[in-house]
Write a protein that holds these residues in place. Sequence first.
Motif, mmCIF file in Angstrom:
data_model
loop_
_atom_site.group_PDB
_atom_site.id
_atom_site.type_symbol
_atom_site.label_atom_id
_atom_site.label_comp_id
_atom_site.label_asym_id
_atom_site.label_seq_id
_atom_site.Cartn_x
_atom_site.Cartn_y
_atom_site.Cartn_z
ATOM 1 N N SER A 42 0.826 -1.203 0.000
ATOM 2 C CA SER A 42 0.000 0.000 0.000
ATOM 3 C C SER A 42 0.864 1.257 0.000
ATOM 4 C CB SER A 42 -0.919 -0.015 1.217
ATOM 5 O OG SER A 42 -1.666 1.169 1.295
ATOM 6 N N CYS A 43 1.901 1.266 0.829
ATOM 7 C CA CYS A 43 2.809 2.426 0.886
ATOM 8 C C CYS A 43 3.529 2.625 -0.441
ATOM 9 C CB CYS A 43 3.829 2.251 2.017
ATOM 10 S SG CYS A 43 3.131 2.497 3.662
ATOM 11 N N MET A 44 3.970 1.525 -1.052
ATOM 12 C CA MET A 44 4.671 1.629 -2.341
ATOM 13 C C MET A 44 3.737 2.192 -3.418
ATOM 14 S SD MET A 44 7.012 -1.845 -2.255
ATOM 15 C CE MET A 44 7.312 -1.808 -3.994
ATOM 16 N N ALA A 45 2.487 1.729 -3.431
ATOM 17 C CA ALA A 45 1.526 2.222 -4.428
ATOM 18 C C ALA A 45 1.244 3.705 -4.217
ATOM 19 C CB ALA A 45 0.232 1.408 -4.346
ATOM 20 N N GLU A 46 1.084 4.112 -2.963
ATOM 21 C CA GLU A 46 0.813 5.520 -2.666
ATOM 22 C C GLU A 46 2.013 6.388 -3.036
ATOM 23 O OE1 GLU A 46 -1.375 8.803 -1.433
ATOM 24 O OE2 GLU A 46 -1.996 6.757 -1.870
ATOM 25 N N ASN A 47 3.217 5.927 -2.747
ATOM 26 C CA ASN A 47 4.432 6.677 -3.113
ATOM 27 C C ASN A 47 4.553 6.808 -4.626
ATOM 28 O OD1 ASN A 47 5.271 7.225 -0.536
ATOM 29 N ND2 ASN A 47 6.612 5.461 -0.380
ATOM 30 N N LYS A 48 4.236 5.753 -5.342
ATOM 31 C CA LYS A 48 4.304 5.792 -6.810
ATOM 32 C C LYS A 48 3.314 6.820 -7.351
ATOM 33 C CE LYS A 48 3.880 2.883 -10.910
ATOM 34 N NZ LYS A 48 3.586 1.558 -11.423
ATOM 35 N N ILE A 168 -0.330 11.463 4.144
ATOM 36 C CA ILE A 168 0.015 11.270 5.554
ATOM 37 C C ILE A 168 -1.173 10.664 6.296
ATOM 38 C CG2 ILE A 168 0.525 12.506 7.708
ATOM 39 C CD1 ILE A 168 2.256 14.418 5.970
ATOM 40 N N GLU A 169 -2.391 11.173 6.033
ATOM 41 C CA GLU A 169 -3.577 10.613 6.684
ATOM 42 C C GLU A 169 -3.776 9.150 6.298
ATOM 43 O OE1 GLU A 169 -6.130 14.787 6.739
ATOM 44 O OE2 GLU A 169 -6.917 13.065 5.663
ATOM 45 N N GLY A 170 -3.567 8.849 5.000
ATOM 46 C CA GLY A 170 -3.716 7.463 4.530
ATOM 47 C C GLY A 170 -2.726 6.539 5.213
ATOM 48 N N ILE A 171 -1.474 6.957 5.309
ATOM 49 C CA ILE A 171 -0.449 6.131 5.967
ATOM 50 C C ILE A 171 -0.791 5.970 7.446
ATOM 51 C CG2 ILE A 171 1.951 6.120 6.723
ATOM 52 C CD1 ILE A 171 2.693 7.193 3.982
ATOM 53 N N SER A 172 -1.263 7.071 8.070
ATOM 54 C CA SER A 172 -1.629 7.013 9.485
ATOM 55 C C SER A 172 -2.776 6.028 9.700
ATOM 56 C CB SER A 172 -2.028 8.410 9.964
ATOM 57 O OG SER A 172 -2.392 8.364 11.315
ATOM 58 N N LYS A 173 -3.780 6.070 8.817
ATOM 59 C CA LYS A 173 -4.905 5.141 8.936
ATOM 60 C C LYS A 173 -4.437 3.697 8.760
ATOM 61 C CE LYS A 173 -8.537 8.315 7.431
ATOM 62 N NZ LYS A 173 -9.475 8.631 6.341
ATOM 63 N N ILE A 174 -3.581 3.476 7.792
ATOM 64 C CA ILE A 174 -3.067 2.119 7.543
ATOM 65 C C ILE A 174 -2.286 1.625 8.759
ATOM 66 C CG2 ILE A 174 -1.421 0.784 6.172
ATOM 67 C CD1 ILE A 174 -2.223 2.547 3.762
#
Length: 188
Positions: A42-48, A168-174
């Motif tokens: 998920s983090c890799m997809a969001e960073n991409k 940041i919110e997405g990563i925090s939720k994950i």
Amino acid sequence: MFKEESAREEKLAMEKIALILADLTSKKTAIVSETSRCIQDSCMAENKRLLQEISKMQQVAVHGKKEVSEYLGKVENHFLEDTFSAAEKMAVMENCLQEWASIFANHTAYEHFVSMASSLDAEYDAQAYDMLVAVNDSLMQDHETKKGIDSMSMLCLEHLKSTQERHIEGISKILNSAVKCLSEDYLN
């Protein structure tokens, strides 16, 4: 005999408990590994996705910079052309003054010179006024273009900030979800 039977049953029970704990630990380890892999994916997809958005914004900035540069080049060329035109007119006026000095004694020539000088002076004033209007128009267009670029830059910056906050919110939720899942799995 009772002690031996009791010890054997206790040993058998301990072996069963050890097997159950080993199985439970194996399952928990698999769940944690899977959850960790999902978080990484998920983090890799969001960073991409963020990198793609940043790349698009950089392309917009480069394109805007190129347009402004081209426009400023045109304004500079027009200014240089107008400057050379004014210099040529000044040279013509200087030639007229030299003629006037050489033929001042002749009254008819003097009247002709005055007429020609007035005509050139009026033409020079008109062209100088036209050049001033053109320079002012160019300056106004420069200001409008700068306002547009500033506005676009602010919009891009706000969009980038908004995207960063959502990231940041997405990563925090994950992370919160992962911590909650792991806590529930290990604490229950």
